[in-house]
Write a protein that holds these residues in place. Structure first.
Motif, short mmCIF file in Angstrom:
data_model
loop_
_atom_site.label_atom_id
_atom_site.label_comp_id
_atom_site.label_asym_id
_atom_site.label_seq_id
_atom_site.Cartn_x
_atom_site.Cartn_y
_atom_site.Cartn_z
N ASN A 138 26.15 8.09 35.36
CA ASN A 138 26.72 7.12 36.30
C ASN A 138 26.39 7.45 37.74
O ASN A 138 26.03 6.57 38.53
CB ASN A 138 28.24 7.06 36.12
CG ASN A 138 28.91 6.10 37.07
OD1 ASN A 138 29.39 6.51 38.12
ND2 ASN A 138 28.94 4.84 36.73
N LYS A 149 24.33 5.33 40.47
CA LYS A 149 24.92 4.97 41.75
C LYS A 149 23.99 5.34 42.90
O LYS A 149 23.86 4.60 43.88
CB LYS A 149 26.28 5.65 41.93
CG LYS A 149 27.39 5.06 41.08
CD LYS A 149 27.71 3.66 41.53
CE LYS A 149 28.84 3.07 40.72
NZ LYS A 149 29.06 1.64 41.05
N TYR A 164 31.60 6.75 43.91
CA TYR A 164 32.21 6.87 42.58
C TYR A 164 32.75 5.52 42.13
O TYR A 164 33.09 4.66 42.95
CB TYR A 164 33.38 7.85 42.61
CG TYR A 164 32.99 9.31 42.70
CD1 TYR A 164 32.75 10.05 41.55
CD2 TYR A 164 32.88 9.94 43.94
CE1 TYR A 164 32.41 11.39 41.62
CE2 TYR A 164 32.54 11.29 44.02
CZ TYR A 164 32.31 12.00 42.86
OH TYR A 164 31.96 13.33 42.92
N ASP A 165 32.81 5.34 40.80
CA ASP A 165 33.57 4.22 40.26
C ASP A 165 34.41 4.75 39.10
O ASP A 165 34.54 5.97 38.92
CB ASP A 165 32.65 3.06 39.85
CG ASP A 165 31.75 3.40 38.68
OD1 ASP A 165 31.93 4.45 38.04
OD2 ASP A 165 30.83 2.61 38.39
N LYS A 166 34.96 3.85 38.28
CA LYS A 166 35.89 4.28 37.24
C LYS A 166 35.22 5.05 36.11
O LYS A 166 35.91 5.65 35.29
CB LYS A 166 36.62 3.06 36.66
CG LYS A 166 37.61 2.44 37.63
CD LYS A 166 38.29 1.25 37.00
CE LYS A 166 39.30 0.63 37.95
NZ LYS A 166 39.97 -0.55 37.36
N SER A 183 39.12 0.27 42.29
CA SER A 183 37.90 -0.06 41.55
C SER A 183 36.75 0.90 41.82
O SER A 183 35.89 1.11 40.97
CB SER A 183 37.45 -1.48 41.90
OG SER A 183 37.21 -1.61 43.29
N SER A 184 36.72 1.50 43.02
CA SER A 184 35.64 2.42 43.37
C SER A 184 36.08 3.25 44.57
O SER A 184 37.15 3.01 45.14
CB SER A 184 34.35 1.64 43.71
OG SER A 184 34.56 0.80 44.83
#
Length: 423
Positions: free
Chosen positions: A72, A76, A110-112, A160-161
């Motif tokens: 991830n 990103k 970052y996200d989930k 969310s992020s």
């Protein structure tokens, strides 16, 4: 929806002294991904690449090899660069002067999938595993009128992020969390992003997955048996036997053939794992799941510690491929502690080492008789549901969760809903 209102609030983090270096390492590798992508995509003499999918297809594997970041975070980094290149292209079209984007400021996106945002702390992915960072907050009664109290602690707003930043002068980390409102109105029209139960609590469904060294490669909580670990091992053994015979020959021709065999098997095994990852994602989507849950990767490596390095690579690569492929879906991937998932009865909860005998599972208390890997897959999903039930936030931001079964759904309280009533 994409036009949902958003708020970004900075949160000071209390990072353990021994883990601060992990965050600095994350930043260095994240910016490496962004700068490598920018260099590749920015082409004055031809054309600039502004397609995220093209950039990922061209660079993802290389950057995974060059860094220790999760799938991830690599993605990103790539996407951050492509967004900057796209902005630069627009400036060029408008006649403005600009140059190749360069990334040197301290930040990580970052996200989930790479972070969890809890009530009083966040967990963040790093090259050395996840770290837990406590929020530095004023007392509860003093933060009602702060952005944290108005938005982060408001159930109408969902994290969310986030962008992690570091203040060099203060020697302090800050997490700039972006929240959006899932229920909102625009010009009198109501939009909804998330399904809710009767209590208004956001609800999600997870698919548990048990990975195995023998028998089925992956078994899901819906009873789907994906691939054959035995077949994969057999193909590897065939390759090794042929290599051994050629090594005994010792000629240059034999050496070249050995290299060719290794390359062909590597391509074949990677393709096989890609297909199994596609099978798993298709099963998750068929079950209307929101997330795919594995046991943590450290446990997977321990499970096959006595096996070949190929087996260790295959299982880690499979999870990596699933994480990569879900980026283009609404699914997420998360992990649970694996303790006793193979010994616990998914029907009554009784845990004992005598419950399992290889691939057979029979509960010594209630008599539940089922395939052992299927039982473990249900335990994996149920453990994640229990985690959410105890007040933690899921990777999807839920307050309530249930697990997908063969013919329905089960929540953490043991309440079963048949498939025919789910529509």
């Amino acid at each position: 929806m994409d036009d949902a209102p958003r708020r970004t609030i900075p949160i000071k983090l209390d990072v353990p002294r021994e883990r601060r270096g992990d965050l600095h390492q994350t930043k260095t590798q994240f910016l490496h991904c962004a700068n490598r992508t920018s260099e590749w995509a920015w082409r004055y003499d031809d054309y600039c690449v502004t397609s995220k999918s093209k950039a990922e297809n061209a660079l993802y594997s290389e950057l995974r090899e060059e860094t220790d970041l999760t799938a991830n975070l690599v993605q990103k980094g790539i996407r951050r660069a492509i967004e900057a290149v796209t902005s630069g292209v627009e400036k060029l079209k408008d006649g403005e002067k600009t140059s190749q984007p360069e990334f040197d400021s301290w930040s990580v996106v970052y996200d989930k999938r790479s972070a969890t945002f809890n009530d009083d702390h966040a967990t963040l992915s790093t090259p050395n595993g996840r770290i837990t960072a406590e929020y530095v907050l004023p007392p509860k009664e003093e933060r009602e009128e702060t952005p944290f109290g108005r938005y982060y602690e408001n159930d109408d707003w969902d994290a969310s992020s986030a962008t992690l930043q570091y203040d060099d002068r203060e020697d302090t980390f800050y997490l700039h969390v972006t929240l959006k409102n899932p229920d909102y109105t625009v010009d009198g029209t109501e939009y909804q992003e998330a399904s809710h139960d009767d209590d208004g609590a956001e609800n999600g469904v997870v698919l548990g997955v048990d990975l195995n060294v023998t028998g089925a490669f992956a078994v899901t909580s819906t009873g789907e048996f994906i691939g054959s670990a035995d077949y994969l091992t057999h193909k590897r053994a065939q390759c090794e036997q042929r290599r051994a015979r050629l090594q005994q020959v010792g000629t240059r021709s034999a050496h070249l053939t050995i290299q060719s065999i290794g390359s062909k098997f590597s391509d074949w095994s990677l393709d096989w794992l890609h297909n199994r990852a596609n099978n798993l994602i298709a099963e998750a989507q068929s079950a209307d799941a929101d997330g795919i849950i594995f046991e943590n990767l450290d446990h997977i490596r321990e499970n096959i510690a006595n096996g070949s390095k190929f087996q260790q690579w295959a299982y880690a690569k499979f999870v990596e491929l699933v994480e990569y492929k879900v980026e283009s879906t609404e699914l997420f991937v998360d992990f649970v502690n694996p303790a006793y998932t193979s010994q616990r009865c998914s029907h009554c909860g009784f845990t004992h080492e005598d419950n399992r005998d290889d691939k057979e599972f029979m509960c010594q208390d209630c008599g539940y008789d089922v395939n052992a890997d299927y039982n473990a897959a249900k335990n994996i999903a149920n453990r994640y549901c229990g985690y959410i039930h105890r007040g933690q936030k899921s990777r999807g931001g839920w307050a309530i969760s249930q697990l997908a079964l063969k013919s329905g759904m089960l929540n953490v309280n043991g309440e079963y809903t048949p498939a025919e009533l789910l529509g």
